[in-house]
Design a protein around this motif. Structure first.
Motif, PDB file in Angstrom:
ATOM      1  N   ASP A   1       0.882  -1.164   0.000  1.00  0.00           N
ATOM      2  CA  ASP A   1       0.000   0.000   0.000  1.00  0.00           C
ATOM      3  C   ASP A   1       0.925   1.221   0.000  1.00  0.00           C
ATOM      4  OD1 ASP A   1      -1.851   1.969   0.451  1.00  0.00           O
ATOM      5  OD2 ASP A   1      -2.785   1.003   2.192  1.00  0.00           O
ATOM      6  N   PRO A   2       1.501   1.510  -1.180  1.00  0.00           N
ATOM      7  CA  PRO A   2       2.583   2.515  -1.233  1.00  0.00           C
ATOM      8  C   PRO A   2       2.172   3.882  -0.670  1.00  0.00           C
ATOM      9  CG  PRO A   2       2.414   1.316  -3.311  1.00  0.00           C
ATOM     10  CD  PRO A   2       1.213   0.948  -2.500  1.00  0.00           C
ATOM     11  N   LEU A   3       0.916   4.268  -0.885  1.00  0.00           N
ATOM     12  CA  LEU A   3       0.487   5.596  -0.429  1.00  0.00           C
ATOM     13  C   LEU A   3       0.459   5.685   1.100  1.00  0.00           C
ATOM     14  CD1 LEU A   3      -2.330   6.461  -2.992  1.00  0.00           C
ATOM     15  CD2 LEU A   3       0.073   7.179  -2.968  1.00  0.00           C
ATOM     16  N   ARG A   4       0.193   4.565   1.731  1.00  0.00           N
ATOM     17  CA  ARG A   4       0.172   4.549   3.191  1.00  0.00           C
ATOM     18  C   ARG A   4       1.528   4.970   3.757  1.00  0.00           C
ATOM     19  NH1 ARG A   4      -3.312   1.843   6.935  1.00  0.00           N
ATOM     20  NH2 ARG A   4      -2.228   1.551   8.911  1.00  0.00           N
ATOM     21  N   SER A   5       2.602   4.524   3.102  1.00  0.00           N
ATOM     22  CA  SER A   5       3.938   4.890   3.555  1.00  0.00           C
ATOM     23  C   SER A   5       4.344   6.259   2.983  1.00  0.00           C
ATOM     24  CB  SER A   5       4.949   3.821   3.118  1.00  0.00           C
ATOM     25  OG  SER A   5       6.152   3.940   3.845  1.00  0.00           O
ATOM     26  N   ALA A   6       3.876   6.539   1.765  1.00  0.00           N
ATOM     27  CA  ALA A   6       4.244   7.810   1.106  1.00  0.00           C
ATOM     28  C   ALA A   6       3.709   9.012   1.865  1.00  0.00           C
ATOM     29  CB  ALA A   6       3.712   7.824  -0.324  1.00  0.00           C
ATOM     30  N   GLN A   7       2.566   8.842   2.522  1.00  0.00           N
ATOM     31  CA  GLN A   7       1.986   9.974   3.258  1.00  0.00           C
ATOM     32  C   GLN A   7       2.950  10.514   4.304  1.00  0.00           C
ATOM     33  OE1 GLN A   7      -1.809   8.566   4.653  1.00  0.00           O
ATOM     34  NE2 GLN A   7      -2.742   8.726   2.628  1.00  0.00           N
ATOM     35  N   ARG A   8       3.763   9.622   4.880  1.00  0.00           N
ATOM     36  CA  ARG A   8       4.760  10.102   5.839  1.00  0.00           C
ATOM     37  C   ARG A   8       6.148  10.224   5.228  1.00  0.00           C
ATOM     38  NH1 ARG A   8       5.565   7.193  11.518  1.00  0.00           N
ATOM     39  NH2 ARG A   8       3.287   7.281  11.431  1.00  0.00           N
ATOM     40  N   TYR A   9       6.504   9.291   4.343  1.00  0.00           N
ATOM     41  CA  TYR A   9       7.899   9.210   3.898  1.00  0.00           C
ATOM     42  C   TYR A   9       8.119   9.557   2.427  1.00  0.00           C
ATOM     43  CZ  TYR A   9       8.553   6.765   8.363  1.00  0.00           C
ATOM     44  OH  TYR A   9       8.590   6.431   9.692  1.00  0.00           O
ATOM     45  N   GLY A  10       7.090  10.020   1.747  1.00  0.00           N
ATOM     46  CA  GLY A  10       7.250  10.431   0.349  1.00  0.00           C
ATOM     47  C   GLY A  10       7.685   9.288  -0.546  1.00  0.00           C
ATOM     48  N   LYS A  11       8.501   9.635  -1.522  1.00  0.00           N
ATOM     49  CA  LYS A  11       8.954   8.686  -2.542  1.00  0.00           C
ATOM     50  C   LYS A  11       9.609   7.441  -1.913  1.00  0.00           C
ATOM     51  CE  LYS A  11       9.958   8.108  -7.055  1.00  0.00           C
ATOM     52  NZ  LYS A  11       8.852   7.858  -7.976  1.00  0.00           N
ATOM     53  N   ARG A  12      10.391   7.653  -0.845  1.00  0.00           N
ATOM     54  CA  ARG A  12      11.115   6.530  -0.230  1.00  0.00           C
ATOM     55  C   ARG A  12      10.123   5.524   0.382  1.00  0.00           C
ATOM     56  NH1 ARG A  12      16.424   5.762   0.241  1.00  0.00           N
ATOM     57  NH2 ARG A  12      17.187   4.454   1.925  1.00  0.00           N
ATOM     58  N   GLY A  13       9.066   6.041   0.956  1.00  0.00           N
ATOM     59  CA  GLY A  13       8.026   5.167   1.503  1.00  0.00           C
ATOM     60  C   GLY A  13       7.317   4.412   0.395  1.00  0.00           C
ATOM     61  N   GLU A  14       7.047   5.154  -0.691  1.00  0.00           N
ATOM     62  CA  GLU A  14       6.288   4.581  -1.809  1.00  0.00           C
ATOM     63  C   GLU A  14       7.061   3.469  -2.513  1.00  0.00           C
ATOM     64  OE1 GLU A  14       5.092   7.637  -4.574  1.00  0.00           O
ATOM     65  OE2 GLU A  14       4.634   6.144  -6.123  1.00  0.00           O
ATOM     66  N   THR A  15       8.344   3.708  -2.748  1.00  0.00           N
ATOM     67  CA  THR A  15       9.100   2.792  -3.613  1.00  0.00           C
ATOM     68  C   THR A  15      10.018   1.831  -2.857  1.00  0.00           C
ATOM     69  OG1 THR A  15      10.911   4.374  -3.843  1.00  0.00           O
ATOM     70  CG2 THR A  15       9.150   4.488  -5.483  1.00  0.00           C
ATOM     71  N   LEU A  16      10.224   2.077  -1.560  1.00  0.00           N
ATOM     72  CA  LEU A  16      11.142   1.213  -0.813  1.00  0.00           C
ATOM     73  C   LEU A  16      10.500   0.640   0.460  1.00  0.00           C
ATOM     74  CD1 LEU A  16      14.002   0.004  -0.521  1.00  0.00           C
ATOM     75  CD2 LEU A  16      14.665   2.088   0.708  1.00  0.00           C
ATOM     76  N   TYR A  17      10.079   1.529   1.373  1.00  0.00           N
ATOM     77  CA  TYR A  17       9.606   1.038   2.676  1.00  0.00           C
ATOM     78  C   TYR A  17       8.394   0.124   2.546  1.00  0.00           C
ATOM     79  CZ  TYR A  17      12.542   4.774   4.682  1.00  0.00           C
ATOM     80  OH  TYR A  17      13.573   5.605   5.024  1.00  0.00           O
ATOM     81  N   SER A  18       7.469   0.454   1.653  1.00  0.00           N
ATOM     82  CA  SER A  18       6.261  -0.382   1.546  1.00  0.00           C
ATOM     83  C   SER A  18       6.644  -1.792   1.089  1.00  0.00           C
ATOM     84  CB  SER A  18       5.236   0.248   0.609  1.00  0.00           C
ATOM     85  OG  SER A  18       5.760   0.383  -0.699  1.00  0.00           O
ATOM     86  N   ILE A  19       7.603  -1.879   0.157  1.00  0.00           N
ATOM     87  CA  ILE A  19       8.075  -3.200  -0.295  1.00  0.00           C
ATOM     88  C   ILE A  19       8.747  -3.935   0.867  1.00  0.00           C
ATOM     89  CG2 ILE A  19       9.733  -4.395  -1.799  1.00  0.00           C
ATOM     90  CD1 ILE A  19       9.288  -2.209  -3.894  1.00  0.00           C
TER      91      ILE A  19
END
Lengths: 171, 171
Positions: free
Chosen positions: A81-99
């Protein structure tokens, strides 16, 4: 089972007995999944537990006929759920942390299965759009792993590993 | 330690004693890292073991002053090698499997540390270019995790989790 024994006994299992998995064991696996660490405790993923025979068959087809996906009594589909992480961490949440969040959770289940006498294999090769359609998820989610789980019907050989000297550098 | 006990006792540890880690324990952690499953057994990552005080301090600075990175007796830097996976799996290997390979390996070390009386935390927030410079790696590698490891100097509270009903859907 001792932790290091679990690690040692872990294999990627691609053949399953017909035997169902007890509900308490499924529950335990899901609780372990939920205990995994994630970036900012956001747990930027969703897990879909698939028991339906027809859906499992379709998942196997969407995975280029990896038939053991249909054979296993259950499949867990890990969707980021990339947006869930992106809301706090931006691109890094979207493309790395969520994975990473979803992958760590899956790694925990894959290990826990061994302790419970079960086996599983982390499958990444499938048509994502087709899997999304089969499990009917919103476009905001993206399936990255299918984890078929069941009682093993094979004892695979140990697979090769790189040498530690090749993998690790001390600096 | 029992597997489920390890999972239960696992915390993200961000305070470390000065005590060094015995070499046999470091070796055990690296062997566990090397035993983790990876797509096609390619292990598309490299691990850098950092003991040098100055380098650890620089890693902490490159991680926006997460000082525990310098405080830990060792840091493991997990770097993906996207081309290693891309050679067989193309884009999917490059952008997904390599991240998963490194992350699963790191998750294993993070758990194994608990069994050995150690603690660690999976750090993803840092300046990748700066970390690459500090550990002096080729441009083909990309650091995605710093894992500081040491004897814990804190007993953190349990962090919140989503409810299982929210995280998991049966379909």
């Amino acid at each position: 089972m001792e932790f290091f024994e679990v690690v040692k006994k872990r294999h990627s299992i691609r053949a399953f007995q017909k035997k169902k998995i007890e509900e308490e064991k499924i529950q335990k696996l899901l609780e372990v999944a939920n205990s995994a660490p994630s970036a900012g405790d956001l747990q930027a993923y969703q897990i879909f537990l698939v028991k339906d025979e027809k859906k499992k068959e379709n998942l196997a087809k969407a995975s280029w006929d990896q038939d053991f996906i249909a054979q296993a009594p259950i499949d867990l589909v890990f969707c980021i759920d990339p947006l869930r992480s992106a809301q706090r961490y931006g691109k890094r949440g979207e493309t790395l942390y969520s994975i990473q969040d979803a992958t760590i959770s899956c790694a925990y289940v894959h290990l826990a299965a061994v302790d419970l006498g079960l086996g599983s294999v982390i499958v990444g090769a499938f048509d994502e759009a087709e899997v999304s359609r089969i499990i009917d998820i919103p476009l905001t989610l993206r399936p990255i792993i299918i984890l078929p789980i069941g009682y093993p019907d094979e004892k695979p050989e140990k697979t090769p590993r790189r040498s530690l000297d090749d993998l690790v550098s001390e600096i």
